[in-house]
Design a protein around this motif. Structure first.
Motif, PDB file in Angstrom:
ATOM      1  N   ARG A 147      -5.884   1.986  11.721  1.00  0.00           N
ATOM      2  CA  ARG A 147      -6.378   3.374  11.687  1.00  0.00           C
ATOM      3  C   ARG A 147      -5.182   4.291  11.876  1.00  0.00           C
ATOM      4  N   VAL A 148      -4.808   4.963  10.823  1.00  0.00           N
ATOM      5  CA  VAL A 148      -3.608   5.810  10.880  1.00  0.00           C
ATOM      6  C   VAL A 148      -4.043   7.277  10.768  1.00  0.00           C
ATOM      7  N   PRO A 149      -3.584   8.130  11.688  1.00  0.00           N
ATOM      8  CA  PRO A 149      -3.918   9.557  11.576  1.00  0.00           C
ATOM      9  C   PRO A 149      -3.087  10.199  10.457  1.00  0.00           C
ATOM     10  N   LEU A 150      -3.538  10.013   9.238  1.00  0.00           N
ATOM     11  CA  LEU A 150      -2.807  10.512   8.067  1.00  0.00           C
ATOM     12  C   LEU A 150      -3.573  11.699   7.501  1.00  0.00           C
ATOM     13  N   LEU A 195       0.847  -1.184   0.000  1.00  0.00           N
ATOM     14  CA  LEU A 195       0.000   0.000   0.000  1.00  0.00           C
ATOM     15  C   LEU A 195       0.890   1.245   0.000  1.00  0.00           C
ATOM     16  N   ALA A 196       1.021   1.844  -1.185  1.00  0.00           N
ATOM     17  CA  ALA A 196       1.899   3.013  -1.353  1.00  0.00           C
ATOM     18  C   ALA A 196       1.138   4.099  -2.106  1.00  0.00           C
ATOM     19  N   ALA A 197      -0.073   4.400  -1.616  1.00  0.00           N
ATOM     20  CA  ALA A 197      -0.957   5.319  -2.335  1.00  0.00           C
ATOM     21  C   ALA A 197      -0.895   6.734  -1.777  1.00  0.00           C
ATOM     22  N   GLY A 198       0.189   7.093  -1.115  1.00  0.00           N
ATOM     23  CA  GLY A 198       0.338   8.454  -0.601  1.00  0.00           C
ATOM     24  C   GLY A 198      -0.858   8.828   0.257  1.00  0.00           C
ATOM     25  N   ILE A 199      -1.415  10.011  -0.005  1.00  0.00           N
ATOM     26  CA  ILE A 199      -2.549  10.489   0.816  1.00  0.00           C
ATOM     27  C   ILE A 199      -3.774   9.586   0.646  1.00  0.00           C
ATOM     28  N   GLY A 200      -3.808   8.797  -0.429  1.00  0.00           N
ATOM     29  CA  GLY A 200      -4.936   7.874  -0.643  1.00  0.00           C
ATOM     30  C   GLY A 200      -4.825   6.595   0.173  1.00  0.00           C
ATOM     31  N   SER A 201      -3.839   6.497   1.044  1.00  0.00           N
ATOM     32  CA  SER A 201      -3.584   5.225   1.735  1.00  0.00           C
ATOM     33  C   SER A 201      -4.456   4.994   2.969  1.00  0.00           C
ATOM     34  N   ALA A 202      -4.943   6.072   3.601  1.00  0.00           N
ATOM     35  CA  ALA A 202      -5.574   5.899   4.928  1.00  0.00           C
ATOM     36  C   ALA A 202      -6.793   4.990   4.866  1.00  0.00           C
ATOM     37  N   SER A 203      -7.652   5.178   3.854  1.00  0.00           N
ATOM     38  CA  SER A 203      -8.890   4.387   3.819  1.00  0.00           C
ATOM     39  C   SER A 203      -8.570   2.921   3.543  1.00  0.00           C
ATOM     40  N   LEU A 204      -7.584   2.639   2.710  1.00  0.00           N
ATOM     41  CA  LEU A 204      -7.210   1.243   2.433  1.00  0.00           C
ATOM     42  C   LEU A 204      -6.527   0.625   3.661  1.00  0.00           C
ATOM     43  N   ALA A 205      -5.740   1.420   4.361  1.00  0.00           N
ATOM     44  CA  ALA A 205      -5.080   0.912   5.582  1.00  0.00           C
ATOM     45  C   ALA A 205      -6.127   0.498   6.602  1.00  0.00           C
ATOM     46  N   ARG A 206      -7.212   1.274   6.651  1.00  0.00           N
ATOM     47  CA  ARG A 206      -8.282   0.946   7.600  1.00  0.00           C
ATOM     48  C   ARG A 206      -8.871  -0.423   7.265  1.00  0.00           C
ATOM     49  N   LEU A 207      -9.064  -0.694   5.962  1.00  0.00           N
ATOM     50  CA  LEU A 207      -9.598  -2.002   5.552  1.00  0.00           C
ATOM     51  C   LEU A 207      -8.626  -3.126   5.924  1.00  0.00           C
ATOM     52  N   ALA A 208      -7.349  -2.767   6.001  1.00  0.00           N
ATOM     53  CA  ALA A 208      -6.329  -3.769   6.370  1.00  0.00           C
ATOM     54  C   ALA A 208      -6.104  -3.808   7.879  1.00  0.00           C
ATOM     55  N   GLY A 209      -6.954  -3.087   8.627  1.00  0.00           N
ATOM     56  CA  GLY A 209      -6.931  -3.210  10.085  1.00  0.00           C
ATOM     57  C   GLY A 209      -6.186  -2.117  10.827  1.00  0.00           C
ATOM     58  N   VAL A 224      10.534  -1.913  13.453  1.00  0.00           N
ATOM     59  CA  VAL A 224       9.547  -1.679  14.524  1.00  0.00           C
ATOM     60  C   VAL A 224       9.079  -0.218  14.629  1.00  0.00           C
ATOM     61  N   PRO A 225       9.973   0.790  14.545  1.00  0.00           N
ATOM     62  CA  PRO A 225       9.486   2.163  14.742  1.00  0.00           C
ATOM     63  C   PRO A 225       8.435   2.604  13.721  1.00  0.00           C
ATOM     64  N   TYR A 226       8.360   1.926  12.589  1.00  0.00           N
ATOM     65  CA  TYR A 226       7.476   2.387  11.508  1.00  0.00           C
ATOM     66  C   TYR A 226       6.149   1.641  11.492  1.00  0.00           C
ATOM     67  N   SER A 227       5.950   0.721  12.435  1.00  0.00           N
ATOM     68  CA  SER A 227       4.724  -0.075  12.434  1.00  0.00           C
ATOM     69  C   SER A 227       3.496   0.829  12.592  1.00  0.00           C
ATOM     70  N   ALA A 228       2.460   0.556  11.796  1.00  0.00           N
ATOM     71  CA  ALA A 228       1.213   1.342  11.907  1.00  0.00           C
ATOM     72  C   ALA A 228       0.537   1.101  13.255  1.00  0.00           C
ATOM     73  N   ARG A 229       0.911   0.014  13.913  1.00  0.00           N
ATOM     74  CA  ARG A 229       0.263  -0.310  15.207  1.00  0.00           C
ATOM     75  C   ARG A 229       0.621   0.690  16.294  1.00  0.00           C
ATOM     76  N   ARG A 230       1.654   1.499  16.074  1.00  0.00           N
ATOM     77  CA  ARG A 230       2.010   2.470  17.127  1.00  0.00           C
ATOM     78  C   ARG A 230       0.843   3.421  17.386  1.00  0.00           C
ATOM     79  N   PHE A 231      -0.050   3.599  16.400  1.00  0.00           N
ATOM     80  CA  PHE A 231      -1.172   4.520  16.604  1.00  0.00           C
ATOM     81  C   PHE A 231      -2.345   3.853  17.330  1.00  0.00           C
ATOM     82  N   ALA A 232      -2.267   2.534  17.480  1.00  0.00           N
ATOM     83  CA  ALA A 232      -3.358   1.819  18.176  1.00  0.00           C
ATOM     84  C   ALA A 232      -3.134   1.844  19.672  1.00  0.00           C
ATOM     85  N   GLN A 233      -1.895   2.229  20.095  1.00  0.00           N
ATOM     86  CA  GLN A 233      -1.584   2.128  21.531  1.00  0.00           C
ATOM     87  C   GLN A 233      -2.153   3.303  22.312  1.00  0.00           C
TER      88      GLN A 233
END
Ligand SMILES: Cc1cc2nc3c(=O)[nH]c(=O)nc-3n(C[C@H](O)[C@H](O)[C@H](O)COP(=O)(O)OP(=O)(O)OC[C@H]3O[C@@H](n4cnc5c(N)ncnc54)[C@H](O)[C@@H]3O)c2cc1C
Length: 425
Positions: free
Chosen positions: A272-275, A256-270, A416-425
């Motif tokens: 939630r990123v504050p992008l 998933l490398a869709a720039g600003i278009g990535s947030a909605s697809l990331a959500r479908l992949a589990g 590890v520092p780049y994991s999207a899960r850091r925003f779930a904590q």
């Protein structure tokens, strides 16, 4: 080359990040399908209109200690380098608070620099190698990049950032006034001191570069789909296809490398990123009557000022606003104002030139780190987005990390520092 059977990998988005990931994945012997509704590196992408800097010294985040004190001023000063659209402020307030908090003390800045450094350090060599493979070596410039200041005291006020760069082995030279005049005679005498990042460079025309990388990928067997990804077909955590507005595409992995278009697809992949979009602008002045040896960054304007094949490009401004809202072209007038200020002898030419004005979306997380790595709902989906101000610089290292994770190899550096899960904590 991968030791296992080749996979089919769908790369979503043909900006610089998707293209570098595709190159590295293809190098491992996998089949790549590139999904992109526009032209690779076309005007719709941030990768088209940026300031062209590839900068190993881009280790510090934008949010630094004391920023909170400046925010009210930014909101009131419509001509500064940072603005928030009033009507979008309520929506962006939470992001802005996290952004300020991420840079609130120097320990955090040092940690952020440690995490950003592996993404930045090899950028010039990596891009030089890609450009050579794509037959566009002429697009890579390696003469360094220079911050210019009214005087040494303004430079000294940023000494912590420069010390941090020194600690990481980023080489730079202090340029006194006489040398600055010799190097860039057209530059206004307002600027009397420079700090040159000696090992930094530029991609003279990032849009043409992205197009060349896409041609290289296609020549090596990549399939290109002119369409928009809409979702993923997954069962028990395994991916079988990416859905698009052109139909469903079977694949084993997706990036998933869709720039600003990535947030909605990331959500479908589990995830939630504050992008959000830190919108930026550029102007290109054709036949400006100046050729810059090195790209410049004036300390007062905070924009990249570079020579490109199309003319003098000034790229910068941060505007927190909805990506789909109409551009506020007054931001480009601010950039033009700096062109006149920096090069007063040429200012008359700028007034009559046919200026190209562009707006693009920096895909930005509040902590100045991209999201790279496995998605929460499936390890077959890999995130590669959120590079904000430094995606051109960080794309090659991102591509290498993603390719290693897909291939099951030891990653080139800690993911590890780049994991999207850091925003779930
Ligand atoms: C004014 C400005 C100056 C900058 N200067 C610099 C600089 O000097 N150096 C630097 O390193 N960085 C700079 N940047 C940042 C850099 O340009 C970005 O970080 C980088 O281009 C992001 O690349 P990307 O591939 O993630 O996104 P993009 O380049 O935006 O590409 C994403 C692509 O995904 C496509 N897409 C979106 N949704 C979908 C979908 N659903 N399906 C398929 N495709 C989709 C889009 O059409 C687009 O082509 C600057 C940015 C701006 C705006």
């Amino acid at each position: 080359m991968s030791k296992d059977a080749p996979l089919t990998v769908a790369v979503i988005g043909a900006g610089i990040v998707g293209l570098c990931a595709a190159l590295e994945i293809q190098r491992d012997g996998h089949h790549v399908i590139l999904i992109e509704p526009g032209e690779p590196g076309g005007r719709q992408s941030a990768s088209y209109g940026n300031a062209t800097w590839i900068n190993p010294g881009a280790i510090a985040p934008i949010s630094l200690p004391g920023l909170w004190r400046k925010v009210p001023g930014f909101l009131l000063d419509r001509t500064g380098p940072f603005t928030v659209r009033w009507r979008d402020l309520p929506r962006h307030a939470g992001w802005l608070a996290r952004f300020i908090a991420a840079g609130r003390d120097w320990d955090r800045i040092a940690t952020s620099a440690r995490q950003r450094y592996p993404l930045c350090k090899g950028t010039v060599v990596d891009h030089r190698n890609y450009a050579a493979e794509a037959g566009v070596s002429d697009l890579i410039r390696q003469q360094g990049l220079m911050y210019v200041y009214p005087d040494r005291t303004v430079f000294a006020a940023e000494s912590r950032i420069w010390s941090l760069r020194r600690e990481f082995g980023v080489r730079f030279s202090e340029i006194e006034e006489a040398e600055l005049r010799r190097l860039q005679p057209e530059l206004s005498p307002h600027y009397r001191f420079g700090a040159r990042l000696d090992d930094a460079g530029q991609i003279a025309d990032p849009g043409a570069y992205c197009a060349a990388l896409a041609r290289l990928l296609e020549a090596r067997g990549m399939r290109r789909i002119a369409g928009r990804a809409t979702g993923f077909v997954m069962e028990r955590g395994r991916l079988s296809a990416v859905t698009t507005d052109q139909g469903s595409l079977s694949c084993d992995r997706a990036v998933l490398a869709a720039g600003i278009g990535s947030a909605s697809l990331a959500r479908l992949a589990g995830d939630r990123v504050p992008l959000i979009s830190e919108r930026g602008y550029h102007v290109v002045i054709p036949e400006p009557g100046i050729a810059l040896g090195v790209g410049l960054m004036p300390s007062d304007g905070q924009m990249g000022v570079v020579s490109t094949p199309q003319g003098l490009r000034l790229a910068g401004q941060v505007e927190l606003a909805d990506p789909a809202a109409a551009p506020d072209w007054r931001r480009t007038d601010i950039l033009l104002g700096y062109a006149r200020k920096m090069f007063p002898e040429q200012a008359m030419r700028f007034d009559t030139a046919e200026i190209d004005r562009w707006m693009g979306n920096r895909p930005s997380t509040p902590d100045a780190l991209p999201c790279i790595g496995f998605a929460s709902r499936s390890r077959d989906i890999l995130h590669a987005f959120g590079h904000a101000h430094t995606g051109l610089t960080q794309a090659p290292a991102t591509g290498k990390l993603v390719a290693a994770l897909i291939d099951g190899r030891e990653p080139p550096f800690d993911p590890v520092p780049y994991s999207a899960r850091r925003f779930a904590q």
